[in-house]
Design an enzyme around this catalytic site. Structure first.
Site, mmCIF file in Angstrom:
data_model
loop_
_atom_site.group_PDB
_atom_site.id
_atom_site.type_symbol
_atom_site.label_atom_id
_atom_site.label_comp_id
_atom_site.label_asym_id
_atom_site.label_seq_id
_atom_site.Cartn_x
_atom_site.Cartn_y
_atom_site.Cartn_z
ATOM 1 N N SER A 68 0.824 -1.197 0.000
ATOM 2 C CA SER A 68 0.000 0.000 0.000
ATOM 3 C C SER A 68 0.863 1.253 0.000
ATOM 4 C CB SER A 68 -0.900 0.008 1.241
ATOM 5 O OG SER A 68 -1.555 1.258 1.392
ATOM 6 N N TYR B 9 -2.780 5.684 -5.100
ATOM 7 C CA TYR B 9 -3.857 6.583 -5.479
ATOM 8 C C TYR B 9 -3.174 7.792 -6.120
ATOM 9 C CZ TYR B 9 -6.378 3.932 -1.878
ATOM 10 O OH TYR B 9 -6.925 2.935 -1.118
ATOM 11 N N THR C 229 -5.251 2.191 -7.974
ATOM 12 C CA THR C 229 -6.613 1.960 -7.479
ATOM 13 C C THR C 229 -7.539 2.946 -8.170
ATOM 14 O OG1 THR C 229 -5.851 1.130 -5.343
ATOM 15 C CG2 THR C 229 -8.099 1.971 -5.449
ATOM 16 N N LYS D 107 -6.724 -1.471 -10.690
ATOM 17 C CA LYS D 107 -7.376 -2.236 -9.624
ATOM 18 C C LYS D 107 -8.710 -1.589 -9.232
ATOM 19 C CE LYS D 107 -6.735 -3.829 -4.851
ATOM 20 N NZ LYS D 107 -7.905 -3.142 -4.260
ATOM 21 N N HIS E 250 -13.002 -3.437 -3.749
ATOM 22 C CA HIS E 250 -12.300 -2.809 -2.617
ATOM 23 C C HIS E 250 -12.737 -3.419 -1.284
ATOM 24 C CE1 HIS E 250 -9.741 0.946 -2.174
ATOM 25 N NE2 HIS E 250 -9.850 0.542 -0.933
#
Length: 347
Positions: free
Chosen positions: A106, A128, A154, A218, A242
């Site tokens: 992440s 992001y 994402t 994703k 998610h």
């Protein structure tokens, strides 16, 4: 893996973790409908197993975006791993490396990319994009320098799905050092640091050009969106809602996967999936529906309560059950699973 074992894993984590941390990991958006439907959708998949096939040797090795792995089961990106266990991403990485798997890190990670890479794990970076794309460049450069092998964008989070905690918010009780340590100091207070509301296909190409790495989209649930991602340069599409944490009542990934696989059947793009996978048999269902790899999100976090040992135990358990399921389905290789699904989860 019996559901009782999975349920027991979460129960042990609930007993060990501060309530806000457990709730943060467990929650879904809205009424939790999408979160709760995900696991059931995998259990709706039915198999047509082969017989009279030699399954003495079952090989789980596979390749994703050019990286050879010993297992098609990866670890999805999750935040606050150090709030679950002090070793956080490092324990997750060491266990994943020992299993010969892939870890997606992440962008909110509480461990540095360099330290994660030093474990020897094969890893990708999840990101992001901010409104001002240039603010993402230092993070991307650090990941590339540390050996990330792909970037996972994402695409389903222009805003964070709403949920109401029962008590304290997790961000009020966890150490700030447990998150976002790979960003520049003061990043979040800069103009343009908020999540981009204008995310588009062009961002996939931008990430590929800036990093020189394959880019994965994703959070895709529609076949037409999967096509747009690939046309824009995505090397892979990741089917996901998610963890049910964004738009509640979004379709379960198991139900969305077949149409996306069909749409991309004539392309070189790979397809991955996460969401509700709780056993090796679920993984066989994912592979049977056409996924090139399956990723686990909450389960590794529950296992991380026991550190590297706990995650390793989970990896071993999933692997053993997948091998058994493949033998029972008459599959010796991951590719053999493509024709053993007799009835996919209904849309």
């Amino acid at each position: 893996m019996p559901r009782s074992w999975v349920d027991g894993l979460e129960a042990r984590a609930r007993a060990s973790l501060p309530a806000p941390v457990h709730e943060y990991v467990a929650h879904g958006a809205g009424a939790g409908t999408s979160r709760d439907e995900a696991a059931a959708a995998w259990r709706d998949v039915r198999f047509l197993p082969h017989v009279l096939h030699d399954v003495t040797d079952v090989d789980l090795a596979t390749e994703v975006l050019g990286t050879r792995l010993d297992t098609p089961v990866g670890v999805a990106p999750t935040s606050l791993q150090r709030a679950v266990h002090p070793d956080g991403e490092l324990a997750m990485a060491r266990a994943t490396a020992a299993a010969g798997g892939l870890m997606v890190v992440s962008s909110n990670a509480g461990s540095t990319f360099a330290d994660i890479a030093a474990t020897g794990v094969a890893w990708w970076l999840q990101v992001y994009l901010p409104s001002d794309r240039t603010l993402a460049l230092p993070l991307l450069e650090r990941a590339v320098s540390a050996g990330a092998r792909a970037v996972v964008l994402t695409v389903d989070t222009p805003v964070v799905g709403s949920w109401e905690p029962a008590g304290d918010r997790v961000w009020d009780v966890v150490d700030p050092a447990f998150t976002r340590v790979n960003f520049d100091a003061g990043h979040d207070t800069q103009p343009g640091a908020e999540k981009a509301l204008d995310l588009g296909p062009h961002d996939l190409d931008w990430l590929a050009e800036r990093t020189g790495l394959p880019v994965v989209a994703k959070g895709v649930l529609r076949a037409d969106d999967a096509r747009r991602c690939v046309q824009a340069g995505a090397a892979a599409v990741w089917v996901s809602n998610h963890g049910g944490r964004q738009l509640d009542r979004a379709v379960a990934p198991a139900r969305a996967l077949p149409a996306i696989v069909r749409e991309l059947a004539d392309d070189d793009a790979e397809v991955y999936v996460d969401g509700g996978l709780g056993s090796g048999t679920d993984v066989l269902a994912a592979l049977g529906l056409g996924a090139d790899a399956a990723f686990l999100g909450r389960l590794p976090l529950w296992a991380l309560v026991e550190g590297e040992h706990g995650v390793g135990r989970l990896q071993d358990r999933i692997r053993a059950e997948l091998v058994e399921a493949m033998r029972l389905a008459g599959c010796r290789r991951v590719a053999d699973a493509r024709d053993v699904v007799g009835s996919p989860a209904p849309v």
